[in-house]
Design an enzyme around this catalytic site. Structure first.
Site, short mmCIF file in Angstrom:
data_model
loop_
_atom_site.label_atom_id
_atom_site.label_comp_id
_atom_site.label_asym_id
_atom_site.label_seq_id
_atom_site.Cartn_x
_atom_site.Cartn_y
_atom_site.Cartn_z
N CYS A 91 0.84 -1.20 0.00
CA CYS A 91 0.00 0.00 0.00
C CYS A 91 0.88 1.25 0.00
O CYS A 91 0.59 2.22 0.71
CB CYS A 91 -0.97 0.00 1.18
SG CYS A 91 -0.25 -0.39 2.78
N GLY A 92 1.95 1.20 -0.77
CA GLY A 92 2.81 2.36 -0.91
C GLY A 92 3.50 2.73 0.39
O GLY A 92 3.94 1.87 1.15
#
Length: 292
Positions: A91-92
């Site tokens: 998720c980055g």
């Protein structure tokens, strides 16, 4: 130089990866809508709860009978950090940004000579912090088995915090999470839980009516302050859930685009190498024919 077979295998591998990232993006988009609605629905209640506490606390300022959760212990020696992150990655920079804010706060407190204790909520935050600050972690909350976030999860975390406070284990508590702004923007946030953050308190707008608290403000605060901790933690969990899905959706979209660009580059390289090999074979055939 890789062979044509190697290039074909790599192109097939990247295409398979692109299918996975595209599927994860679609799943995150579907989950984001529900998580966003839950986070937005929780905000008015938590904000109103904070406003009510601010209104009640304004009349308790400076009083000796003020609840400890409001007035504090009178000391600022030991700090408890509750760091909420996701249970999963991909998720980055969502998890790392929250952990970074917590680390900055932690380093500042250590420089001031404070004692630190940490409760991690979420596997990723625990993995990041335990590398350098594992000795400060006193408890870890794992929510991987939870299919959906419920108030009972926040209540359980709040009970851990209240139990430590009742035992005199800390003087101040700060909650770290990511506030959901949009799909591409999540703001790492630090919220003080103990002593309760009641900035902005004052008389509520009741159209000029005169009111009295029944029972008195001290009794109401004694009941509301522990509940407020659970409410704020629940809001943080919901904000985190929406932020996580938004960050994952953006990350997987970028990964899908990058995979497409890589496939185009590898395909171009494959075609050029294949054309060069065909040309080389034709030259060899023509040269052999002329030699005869």
């Amino acid at each position: 130089m890789p062979s044509l077979k190697d290039l074909r295998n790599r192109i097939a591998s990247v295409k398979a990866t692109r299918k996975i990232t595209k599927a994860m993006q679609m799943v995150a988009a579907a989950k984001l809508r529900r998580a966003q609605e839950a986070a937005l629905a929780a905000r008015p209640y938590s904000e109103r709860m904070a406003a009510v506490l601010g209104n009640l606390a304004s009349s308790m300022t400076g009083r000796d009978d003020a609840p400890p959760l409001l007035a504090g212990t009178g000391s600022d020696k030991t700090h408890l950090l509750v760091v909420c992150t996701a249970e999963r990655g991909l998720c980055g920079g969502f998890n790392s940004q929250i952990a970074k804010l917590a680390r900055e706060h932690l380093e500042k407190l250590l420089a001031e000579g404070k004692t630190i204790k940490i409760i991690t909520v979420g596997k990723k935050g625990n993995d990041i912090l335990k590398r350098l600050y594992g000795r400060y972690i006193v408890d870890t909350v794992d929510l991987r088995a939870a299919r959906s976030l419920q108030f009972s999860h926040a209540q359980a975390i709040a009970e851990k915090v209240l139990a430590l406070f009742a035992e005199g284990q800390f003087d101040a508590c700060t909650l770290f999470f990511a506030e959901f702004k949009s799909v591409i923007a999540q703001k790492p946030t630090a919220l003080r839980l103990v002593p309760a953050s009641v900035e902005g308190g004052g008389a509520p707008d009741l159209g000029g009516a005169i009111y009295d608290a029944e029972p008195d403000e001290g009794e109401i605060l004694a009941d509301l302050l522990p509940r407020n901790i659970a409410v704020q933690i629940f809001r943080a969990l919901l904000e985190n859930a929406a932020s996580e899905q938004g960050a994952r959706m953006s990350a997987m979209d970028n990964a899908t685009r990058n995979a497409g660009d890589m496939i185009n580059k590898l395909t171009l390289k494959y075609n050029r190498q294949r054309q060069a090999q065909i040309t080389k074979e034709l030259i060899e055939i023509i040269s052999g024919a002329e030699a005869l």
